[in-house]
Structures are given as C-alpha cells and as structure tokens.
Design a protein around this motif. Structure first.
Motif, PDB file in Angstrom:
ATOM      1  N   ILE A 118       5.268  15.296 -12.660  1.00 14.10           N
ATOM      2  CA  ILE A 118       3.928  15.436 -12.055  1.00 14.10           C
ATOM      3  C   ILE A 118       3.043  14.280 -12.498  1.00 14.10           C
ATOM      4  CG2 ILE A 118       1.834  16.852 -12.064  1.00 14.10           C
ATOM      5  CD1 ILE A 118       3.673  19.307 -12.168  1.00 14.10           C
ATOM      6  N   ALA A 119       3.141  13.903 -13.764  1.00 16.20           N
ATOM      7  CA  ALA A 119       2.352  12.766 -14.266  1.00 16.20           C
ATOM      8  C   ALA A 119       2.757  11.472 -13.570  1.00 16.20           C
ATOM      9  CB  ALA A 119       2.526  12.650 -15.776  1.00 16.20           C
ATOM     10  N   CYS A 124       1.492   7.377  -9.551  1.00 14.48           N
ATOM     11  CA  CYS A 124       1.879   6.649  -8.340  1.00 14.48           C
ATOM     12  C   CYS A 124       0.822   6.779  -7.248  1.00 14.48           C
ATOM     13  CB  CYS A 124       3.220   7.154  -7.821  1.00 14.48           C
ATOM     14  SG  CYS A 124       4.614   6.742  -8.858  1.00 14.48           S
ATOM     15  N   VAL A 125       0.276   7.972  -7.090  1.00 13.28           N
ATOM     16  CA  VAL A 125      -0.744   8.182  -6.058  1.00 13.28           C
ATOM     17  C   VAL A 125      -2.020   7.426  -6.409  1.00 13.28           C
ATOM     18  CG1 VAL A 125      -2.234   9.928  -5.008  1.00 13.28           C
ATOM     19  CG2 VAL A 125       0.199  10.356  -5.233  1.00 13.28           C
ATOM     20  N   HIS A 130       4.707   3.149  -4.987  1.00 13.67           N
ATOM     21  CA  HIS A 130       5.865   3.921  -5.455  1.00 13.67           C
ATOM     22  C   HIS A 130       5.658   5.424  -5.305  1.00 13.67           C
ATOM     23  CE1 HIS A 130       6.905   0.097  -7.119  1.00 13.67           C
ATOM     24  NE2 HIS A 130       5.969   0.158  -8.043  1.00 13.67           N
ATOM     25  N   VAL A 131       4.923   5.862  -4.309  1.00  7.98           N
ATOM     26  CA  VAL A 131       4.688   7.292  -4.110  1.00  7.98           C
ATOM     27  C   VAL A 131       5.997   7.999  -3.775  1.00  7.98           C
ATOM     28  CG1 VAL A 131       3.412   8.981  -2.734  1.00  7.98           C
ATOM     29  CG2 VAL A 131       2.319   6.856  -3.415  1.00  7.98           C
ATOM     30  N   GLU A 132       6.890   7.312  -3.075  1.00 14.96           N
ATOM     31  CA  GLU A 132       8.182   7.898  -2.743  1.00 14.96           C
ATOM     32  C   GLU A 132       8.968   8.235  -3.998  1.00 14.96           C
ATOM     33  OE1 GLU A 132       7.323   4.753  -1.822  1.00 14.96           O
ATOM     34  OE2 GLU A 132       6.546   5.197   0.172  1.00 14.96           O
ATOM     35  N   VAL A 133       8.917   7.355  -4.992  1.00 14.16           N
ATOM     36  CA  VAL A 133       9.612   7.588  -6.253  1.00 14.16           C
ATOM     37  C   VAL A 133       8.985   8.775  -6.990  1.00 14.16           C
ATOM     38  CG1 VAL A 133      10.203   6.575  -8.486  1.00 14.16           C
ATOM     39  CG2 VAL A 133      10.312   5.184  -6.434  1.00 14.16           C
ATOM     40  N   GLY A 134       7.671   8.890  -6.935  1.00 11.97           N
ATOM     41  CA  GLY A 134       6.998  10.021  -7.574  1.00 11.97           C
ATOM     42  C   GLY A 134       7.352  11.351  -6.940  1.00 11.97           C
TER      43      GLY A 134
END
Length: 166
Positions: A118-119, A124-125, A130-134
């Motif tokens: 979650i962190a 990432c957001v 890298h939001v996809e990785v998150g």
C-alpha cells in the motif's frame, strides 16, 4: 430466504462432508492464487519495461518477496502444533506457545507486506509514475496473503501430503 436461514441454523448442512471437499480443493486453489499473484506482478513489470520503457526502484519488489516469505512461515506451523495434545511423546511443554508466537509473527509479516505494498502504491500515485507496479504489488501481496490463509486453513492434518482424503 427463511428456508435458507432455517437450513443453515438448524444444522441440515453436512459440515464434515463440506470440510473434506474443501480440504481437497483449497490447497490447489491456494496454489493457483499464488501463481496468479506472481503473474500480476510480472505483468506489471513487463508493461513498465517494454511499453513505458521505464525502470523502477528495487524496493518495489520487497512486498511480494516478504509476502512469499510469510506464506512459507505460516505454513511451517501445523494445527497439531497449536493444540496441546497432552500425549506422552511430547516432552516439550512450551512447544504450543512457541508455535502460537511463530504463527502470530508470520501473520505480522504478511500484513506488513500488504502495508508495504500500500505504501508503494501511495508513493507511485503521488509521484505519478510506476502506478502499474504499485497496483501489481498490492494485488500480488493481497492474493498471496489469501493463498497463505487458505493453505493453512484447509491443508490436511496428516504428513502424507496436501489434499489427500482417506
């Protein structure tokens, strides 16, 4: 709806049969969930590397690795270790307490992995990259946690293997 509640409350369910069927299915379901979790993670990595041509920090990998470690830790303890059997062959009186502590620590590690993912997603957001990785890491950690709980809860009690009904 009343008939369903009446059926459930008054014990017209064959719980032993249901549990034996779940013991046969859930270890395989758990393995499928574990594989799906890592497939989500690999999909996010491949998308980031090939489509976006970006790299990400290695620390984004840690929640999935820690969740896998928690799955292994959790399934090192059997239910027989948690219940004091009171038989004459068990000479160690503190084994039940140590098993409970180990299981508690493995749950803490698993929930720490979910909190770490979650962190990573929040980071990432906020950074906008890298939001996809998150998202992949959060789905991965959550599925591994559910897989670990399913495997621990419905594996067979004997040492012959998983899913074997006798």
């Amino acid at each position: 709806m009343f008939n369903l509640a009446h059926w459930f409350i008054h014990g017209e369910v064959d719980w032993d049969n249901l549990q034996s069927k779940l013991r046969a299915i859930c270890p395989f379901l758990s393995g499928a969930m574990f594989g799906t979790a890592w497939a989500f993670w690999v999909d996010a990595l491949v998308y980031t590397k090939t489509i976006l041509h970006e790299s990400y920090p290695f620390t984004y990998n840690l929640p999935g690795i820690v969740a896998t470690l928690a799955l292994i830790m959790m399934n090192m303890v059997s239910r027989d270790d948690l219940a004091s059997m009171g038989d004459m062959y068990d000479s160690d009186e503190g084994s039940e307490g140590r098993a409970k502590i180990w299981l508690f620590l493995s749950y803490c590690v698993a929930f720490g992995a979910v909190a770490g993912s979650i962190a990573v997603l929040v980071t990432c957001v906020q950074n906008g990259q890298h939001v996809e990785v998150g998202v992949g890491g959060l789905v991965q950690s959550g599925l591994i946690l559910v897989a670990a709980l399913l495997l621990w809860g419905f594996r067979t009690g004997d040492e012959t293997g998983y899913g074997v009904i006798r």
